[in-house]
Design a protein around this motif. Structure first.
Motif, PDB file in Angstrom:
ATOM      1  N   ALA A  91      18.621   2.932 -15.986  1.00 49.65           N
ATOM      2  CA  ALA A  91      19.464   4.791 -16.754  1.00 49.65           C
ATOM      3  C   ALA A  91      20.821   4.939 -16.977  1.00 49.65           C
ATOM      4  N   LEU A  92      21.594   4.692 -15.923  1.00 47.32           N
ATOM      5  CA  LEU A  92      22.760   4.552 -16.259  1.00 47.32           C
ATOM      6  C   LEU A  92      23.197   4.182 -17.094  1.00 47.32           C
ATOM      7  N   SER A  93      22.364   2.717 -17.494  1.00 48.60           N
ATOM      8  CA  SER A  93      23.419   1.436 -19.142  1.00 48.60           C
ATOM      9  C   SER A  93      22.744   3.275 -20.399  1.00 48.60           C
ATOM     10  N   TYR A  94      22.298   3.348 -19.775  1.00 49.49           N
ATOM     11  CA  TYR A  94      21.258   4.048 -21.062  1.00 49.49           C
ATOM     12  C   TYR A  94      22.464   5.493 -22.063  1.00 49.49           C
ATOM     13  N   MET A  95      23.258   6.209 -20.721  1.00 45.83           N
ATOM     14  CA  MET A  95      23.975   7.069 -20.587  1.00 45.83           C
ATOM     15  C   MET A  95      25.154   6.478 -20.896  1.00 45.83           C
ATOM     16  N   VAL A  96      25.593   5.275 -20.386  1.00 45.44           N
ATOM     17  CA  VAL A  96      27.079   4.591 -20.830  1.00 45.44           C
ATOM     18  C   VAL A  96      26.897   3.891 -21.806  1.00 45.44           C
ATOM     19  N   TRP A  97      26.512   2.991 -22.040  1.00 39.98           N
ATOM     20  CA  TRP A  97      26.025   2.149 -23.542  1.00 39.98           C
ATOM     21  C   TRP A  97      24.773   2.497 -24.779  1.00 39.98           C
ATOM     22  N   ALA A 126       0.757  -1.210  -0.255  1.00 40.59           N
ATOM     23  CA  ALA A 126       0.001   0.235   0.254  1.00 40.59           C
ATOM     24  C   ALA A 126       0.688   1.576  -0.072  1.00 40.59           C
ATOM     25  N   ALA A 127       1.851   1.527   0.628  1.00 39.33           N
ATOM     26  CA  ALA A 127       3.083   3.006   0.749  1.00 39.33           C
ATOM     27  C   ALA A 127       3.831   2.914  -0.309  1.00 39.33           C
ATOM     28  N   LEU A 128       3.858   1.302  -1.023  1.00 37.14           N
ATOM     29  CA  LEU A 128       5.202   1.149  -2.499  1.00 37.14           C
ATOM     30  C   LEU A 128       3.935   1.835  -3.238  1.00 37.14           C
ATOM     31  N   TYR A 129       2.677   1.504  -3.313  1.00 36.49           N
ATOM     32  CA  TYR A 129       1.088   1.907  -4.444  1.00 36.49           C
ATOM     33  C   TYR A 129       1.056   3.313  -4.583  1.00 36.49           C
ATOM     34  N   LEU A 130       1.071   4.366  -2.352  1.00 35.38           N
ATOM     35  CA  LEU A 130       0.772   5.377  -3.058  1.00 35.38           C
ATOM     36  C   LEU A 130       2.531   6.425  -3.295  1.00 35.38           C
ATOM     37  N   GLY A 131       3.122   5.623  -2.832  1.00 32.89           N
ATOM     38  CA  GLY A 131       4.318   6.493  -3.581  1.00 32.89           C
ATOM     39  C   GLY A 131       4.234   6.240  -5.479  1.00 32.89           C
ATOM     40  N   PHE A 132       4.353   5.365  -6.087  1.00 37.05           N
ATOM     41  CA  PHE A 132       4.114   5.173  -7.427  1.00 37.05           C
ATOM     42  C   PHE A 132       2.890   6.602  -7.768  1.00 37.05           C
ATOM     43  N   THR A 133       2.072   6.098  -7.223  1.00 37.02           N
ATOM     44  CA  THR A 133       0.219   6.951  -7.874  1.00 37.02           C
ATOM     45  C   THR A 133       1.036   8.530  -8.026  1.00 37.02           C
ATOM     46  N   VAL A 134       1.746   8.888  -6.710  1.00 34.23           N
ATOM     47  CA  VAL A 134       1.720  10.140  -6.718  1.00 34.23           C
ATOM     48  C   VAL A 134       2.852  10.747  -7.672  1.00 34.23           C
ATOM     49  N   ALA A 135       3.783  10.169  -7.703  1.00 32.87           N
ATOM     50  CA  ALA A 135       5.039   9.955  -8.486  1.00 32.87           C
ATOM     51  C   ALA A 135       4.753   9.738 -10.138  1.00 32.87           C
ATOM     52  N   TYR A 136       3.610   9.031 -10.161  1.00 31.95           N
ATOM     53  CA  TYR A 136       4.057   8.781 -11.626  1.00 31.95           C
ATOM     54  C   TYR A 136       2.115   9.147 -11.875  1.00 31.95           C
ATOM     55  N   GLY A 137       0.972   9.388 -11.019  1.00 34.92           N
ATOM     56  CA  GLY A 137       0.275   9.606 -11.846  1.00 34.92           C
ATOM     57  C   GLY A 137       0.129  10.225 -12.563  1.00 34.92           C
ATOM     58  N   HIS A 138       0.347  11.839 -12.385  1.00 33.19           N
ATOM     59  CA  HIS A 138       0.400  12.433 -14.008  1.00 33.19           C
ATOM     60  C   HIS A 138       1.092  12.368 -15.027  1.00 33.19           C
ATOM     61  N   TYR A 139       1.955  11.743 -14.798  1.00 31.13           N
ATOM     62  CA  TYR A 139       2.645  11.150 -15.566  1.00 31.13           C
ATOM     63  C   TYR A 139       1.734  10.064 -16.897  1.00 31.13           C
ATOM     64  N   VAL A 140       1.028   9.097 -16.442  1.00 29.21           N
ATOM     65  CA  VAL A 140       0.931   8.120 -16.596  1.00 29.21           C
ATOM     66  C   VAL A 140      -0.333   8.557 -17.613  1.00 29.21           C
ATOM     67  N   ILE A 141      -1.698   9.573 -16.097  1.00 31.77           N
ATOM     68  CA  ILE A 141      -3.048  10.058 -16.760  1.00 31.77           C
ATOM     69  C   ILE A 141      -2.126  10.951 -17.637  1.00 31.77           C
ATOM     70  N   GLY A 142      -1.474  12.229 -17.927  1.00 34.23           N
ATOM     71  CA  GLY A 142      -1.397  12.284 -19.206  1.00 34.23           C
ATOM     72  C   GLY A 142      -0.723  11.429 -20.790  1.00 34.23           C
ATOM     73  N   HIS A 183      15.475  10.603 -20.833  1.00 35.73           N
ATOM     74  CA  HIS A 183      13.688  10.098 -21.417  1.00 35.73           C
ATOM     75  C   HIS A 183      14.184   8.917 -19.697  1.00 35.73           C
ATOM     76  N   GLU A 184      15.035   8.266 -19.848  1.00 37.76           N
ATOM     77  CA  GLU A 184      15.137   7.280 -18.677  1.00 37.76           C
ATOM     78  C   GLU A 184      16.118   7.895 -17.196  1.00 37.76           C
ATOM     79  N   TRP A 185      16.153   9.497 -17.341  1.00 37.50           N
ATOM     80  CA  TRP A 185      16.832  10.113 -15.506  1.00 37.50           C
ATOM     81  C   TRP A 185      15.481  10.474 -15.418  1.00 37.50           C
ATOM     82  N   ARG A 186      14.790  10.872 -16.945  1.00 39.38           N
ATOM     83  CA  ARG A 186      13.914  11.850 -16.019  1.00 39.38           C
ATOM     84  C   ARG A 186      12.924  10.827 -15.767  1.00 39.38           C
ATOM     85  N   ILE A 187      12.955   9.260 -15.840  1.00 40.05           N
ATOM     86  CA  ILE A 187      11.612   8.385 -15.717  1.00 40.05           C
ATOM     87  C   ILE A 187      12.427   7.972 -14.071  1.00 40.05           C
ATOM     88  N   TRP A 188      13.782   7.543 -14.242  1.00 40.72           N
ATOM     89  CA  TRP A 188      14.510   7.303 -12.319  1.00 40.72           C
ATOM     90  C   TRP A 188      13.287   8.595 -11.081  1.00 40.72           C
TER      91      TRP A 188
END
Length: 185
Positions: free
Chosen positions: A164-170, A66-82, A111-116
């Motif tokens: 995310a780092l792998s996309y930067m290094v390779w 439940a705590a992880l789900y709340l964190g995900f929704t707060v952080a990713y909610g706007h992005y997913v809804i958009g 892009h990967e760092w923004r998602i991170w």
């Protein structure tokens, strides 16, 4: 776990209902109101978890999730809804085709760092909620499952950081050649 599954289903039902009201039914105010209600599901889920723990229930995977789900929704909610809104506008309202994330080079790494960073926000929120639960219980013997969820959240953050780092290094490079106008052949 049933409550978490219900919250997940509720999230998607409200999202679909909001988009359906906004576009095919042409009721943008109702659609907007339904989309604004999406975070309320998480508040209800967290409240149910807190009441459960307050009654003396043993902390379980459901409370940590439940705590992880709340964190995900707060952080990713706007992005997913958009994201969903842009696709619905394109599909049902003649809006422009949504842009896909970049696939190659430094643009993809950025892009990967923004998602991170969204994952970082999600983890910080989840850690804070889990810590509040631990303090509220105030019994080290009973809070071990919640501490385990804190470490799980940190592992998720670390793994996502490595990705995310792998996309930067390779960085992936485009393999198909382009013509003089910049179009792929």
């Amino acid at each position: 776990m049933t409550l978490i599954a219900a919250a997940e289903v509720g999230f998607w039902l409200l999202l679909v209902a909001g988009l359906a009201a906004r576009y095919p039914l042409r009721m943008p105010r109702l659609g907007g109101a339904l989309l604004l209600c999406v975070p309320l599901i998480d508040v209800l889920l967290l409240a149910a978890a807190a009441v459960d723990l307050r009654r003396g229930e043993e902390p379980s995977a459901a409370h940590g999730l439940a705590a992880l789900y709340l964190g995900f929704t707060v952080a990713y909610g706007h992005y997913v809804i958009g994201w969903a809104d842009r696709h619905a506008a394109h599909r049902w309202a003649g809006g422009p085709r949504p842009e896909k994330p970049p696939r190659f080079g430094t643009a993809r790494a950025s892009h990967e760092w923004r998602i991170w960073r969204m994952t970082l926000v999600a983890v910080v929120i989840a850690l804070a909620v889990l810590q509040a639960m631990i303090w509220a219980i105030d019994d080290a013997g009973r809070t071990e499952p919640l501490r385990g969820w804190q470490f799980t959240a940190l592992r998720v953050l670390g793994i996502h950081g490595l990705i995310a780092l792998s996309y930067m290094v390779w960085p992936r490079r485009e393999t198909r050649p382009r013509d003089a106008a910049g179009h792929r052949r």
